[in-house]
Design an enzyme around this catalytic site. Structure first.
Site, PDB file in Angstrom:
ATOM      1  N   GLN A  94       0.833  -1.211   0.000  1.00 57.07           N
ATOM      2  CA  GLN A  94       0.000   0.000   0.000  1.00 57.07           C
ATOM      3  C   GLN A  94       0.857   1.246   0.000  1.00 57.07           C
ATOM      4  O   GLN A  94       2.079   1.203   0.167  1.00 57.07           O
ATOM      5  CB  GLN A  94      -0.917  -0.019   1.228  1.00 57.07           C
ATOM      6  CG  GLN A  94      -0.169  -0.151   2.548  1.00 57.07           C
ATOM      7  CD  GLN A  94      -1.092  -0.513   3.706  1.00 57.07           C
ATOM      8  OE1 GLN A  94      -1.273   0.304   4.614  1.00 57.07           O
ATOM      9  NE2 GLN A  94      -1.669  -1.710   3.678  1.00 57.07           N
ATOM     10  N   HIS A  96       0.255   5.763   1.012  1.00 52.70           N
ATOM     11  CA  HIS A  96      -0.646   6.772   1.559  1.00 52.70           C
ATOM     12  C   HIS A  96      -0.390   8.128   0.905  1.00 52.70           C
ATOM     13  O   HIS A  96       0.755   8.450   0.558  1.00 52.70           O
ATOM     14  CB  HIS A  96      -0.450   6.916   3.067  1.00 52.70           C
ATOM     15  CG  HIS A  96      -0.569   5.631   3.813  1.00 52.70           C
ATOM     16  ND1 HIS A  96      -1.676   4.820   3.740  1.00 52.70           N
ATOM     17  CD2 HIS A  96       0.299   5.001   4.654  1.00 52.70           C
ATOM     18  CE1 HIS A  96      -1.490   3.754   4.514  1.00 52.70           C
ATOM     19  NE2 HIS A  96      -0.301   3.844   5.071  1.00 52.70           N
ATOM     20  N   GLU A 114       3.738   8.082   8.596  1.00 52.45           N
ATOM     21  CA  GLU A 114       3.702   7.219   9.774  1.00 52.45           C
ATOM     22  C   GLU A 114       5.105   6.723  10.108  1.00 52.45           C
ATOM     23  O   GLU A 114       6.067   6.986   9.377  1.00 52.45           O
ATOM     24  CB  GLU A 114       2.764   6.031   9.540  1.00 52.45           C
ATOM     25  CG  GLU A 114       3.157   5.153   8.372  1.00 52.45           C
ATOM     26  CD  GLU A 114       2.070   4.145   7.987  1.00 52.45           C
ATOM     27  OE1 GLU A 114       0.930   4.278   8.443  1.00 52.45           O
ATOM     28  OE2 GLU A 114       2.388   3.224   7.205  1.00 52.45           O
ATOM     29  N   ARG A 191      -4.432   0.619  -1.762  1.00 58.13           N
ATOM     30  CA  ARG A 191      -3.848  -0.709  -1.957  1.00 58.13           C
ATOM     31  C   ARG A 191      -3.302  -0.846  -3.369  1.00 58.13           C
ATOM     32  O   ARG A 191      -3.977  -0.537  -4.346  1.00 58.13           O
ATOM     33  CB  ARG A 191      -4.889  -1.805  -1.720  1.00 58.13           C
ATOM     34  CG  ARG A 191      -5.227  -2.023  -0.272  1.00 58.13           C
ATOM     35  CD  ARG A 191      -6.028  -3.310  -0.065  1.00 58.13           C
ATOM     36  NE  ARG A 191      -6.797  -3.198   1.178  1.00 58.13           N
ATOM     37  CZ  ARG A 191      -8.065  -2.827   1.235  1.00 58.13           C
ATOM     38  NH1 ARG A 191      -8.730  -2.580   0.127  1.00 58.13           N
ATOM     39  NH2 ARG A 191      -8.670  -2.714   2.393  1.00 58.13           N
TER      40      ARG A 191
END
Length: 314
Positions: A94, A96, A114, A191
């Site tokens: 994935q 983001h 993250e 995804r």
């Protein structure tokens, strides 16, 4: 002025398992529990305050109603989200979006940068971190042809490793990994590949290839963390990252430590051991699996015991 202890929210995932119960004693909803949203004000799983005058309130409500607890922040929404992830199976590959892309394409949602602290993992564990495409055209071609083994970069991991994962980074945790994740408060994931697996109803999960290709950083650049360790009496502080989104530290408590005042609020997760937190002659017991917020201008306090905490702040 008290620490705000929070009740975790659990999320079931196709790749989840039971380690959150086995490792932390949590009461999880099923044998496929993948995520503990430990400190969250996100609408998809807000935490509830468990103690003090604000007991029973949701964190997102407290953020709006008591801004002084957070130093009168400029952000409209609580900016951070702390999770513990049980990757019983491989997560989907994935990527983001950043803030600008998410604001336009995801109804004003934050982007998602993250980072991961590897609490535990199986021997010879690895994760997917980045790709080998030199151009966006090559990235598209490799995805269309399904050349996953040559496109995706795999790195070995071990307990205690830390990884900074900026938006635009293709990534995936792999089987047998337990991770504490600090991230922007966002639930937007694109995804790229899900191993063609099917859920209990025989359906494959949706892919988001157009958006994923648009937001992926090309070429991939490693954002390597260079931890700094500072030792004081009873406490060792490891600084992993200080970015525009968050700062993340690890506190190793061994004995009695005095922690100086901090201007901003701090998020804390106990990942091992136990201790007593003493503030203005009031003692609070903290143990593995506990999560709490220290309000802004909380003041100096003491920690006594043996424990490990992951600390973050905006």
């Amino acid at each position: 002025m008290q620490p705000l202890f929070l009740k975790p929210v659990f999320q079931e995932r196709i790749w989840g398992g039971t380690v959150l119960r086995e490792e932390f004693g949590y009461s999880i909803p099923s044998e496929k529990t993948g995520e503990c949203w430990a400190i969250s004000a996100h609408p998809n799983g807000p935490s509830i305050i468990e103690n003090g005058p604000h007991k029973g309130k949701r964190l997102d409500e407290l953020w709006k109603e008591q801004p002084e607890l957070f130093g009168h922040p400029k952000e409209e929404v609580f900016p951070l989200l702390t999770k513990i992830l049980d990757a019983n199976m491989d997560l989907s590959v994935q990527v983001h979006p950043d803030d600008d892309y998410a604001r336009v394409h995801e109804n004003g949602e934050l982007g998602k940068t993250e980072c991961w602290y590897i609490i535990d993992c199986k021997e010879d564990a690895e994760m997917i971190f980045g790709h080998n495409a030199a151009t966006r055209e090559e990235l598209m071609d490799q995805i269309e042809q399904g050349n996953w083994s040559s496109l995706l970069r795999r790195v070995k991991i071990k307990p205690g490793d830390f990884f900074y994962v900026p938006s635009g980074t293709i990534h995936a945790l792999c089987e047998g990994t337990l991770v504490l994740e600090t991230q922007q408060s966002s639930d937007t994931t694109y995804r790229v590949y899900d191993y063609d697996r099917k859920d209990e109803n025989g359906n494959t999960r949706e892919l988001h290839l157009d958006k994923a290709i648009e937001v992926t950083a090309v070429p991939h650049e490693d954002m390597m963390s260079s931890p700094r360790v500072e030792t004081m009496e009873g406490l060792s502080v490891t600084t992993y990252v200080q970015s525009g989104f968050f700062s993340v530290f690890k506190w190793d408590v061994n004995g009695l430590a005095s922690v100086p005042e901090n201007e901003t609020y701090r998020l804390a997760s106990v990942i091992n051991g136990s201790a007593s937190l003493v503030h203005k002659e009031q003692a609070y017991s903290i143990k593995k699996g506990d999560h709490f917020i220290l309000p802004a201008s909380f003041g100096e306090f003491q920690l006594e015991g043996n424990c490990e905490l992951i600390i973050s702040q905006p």
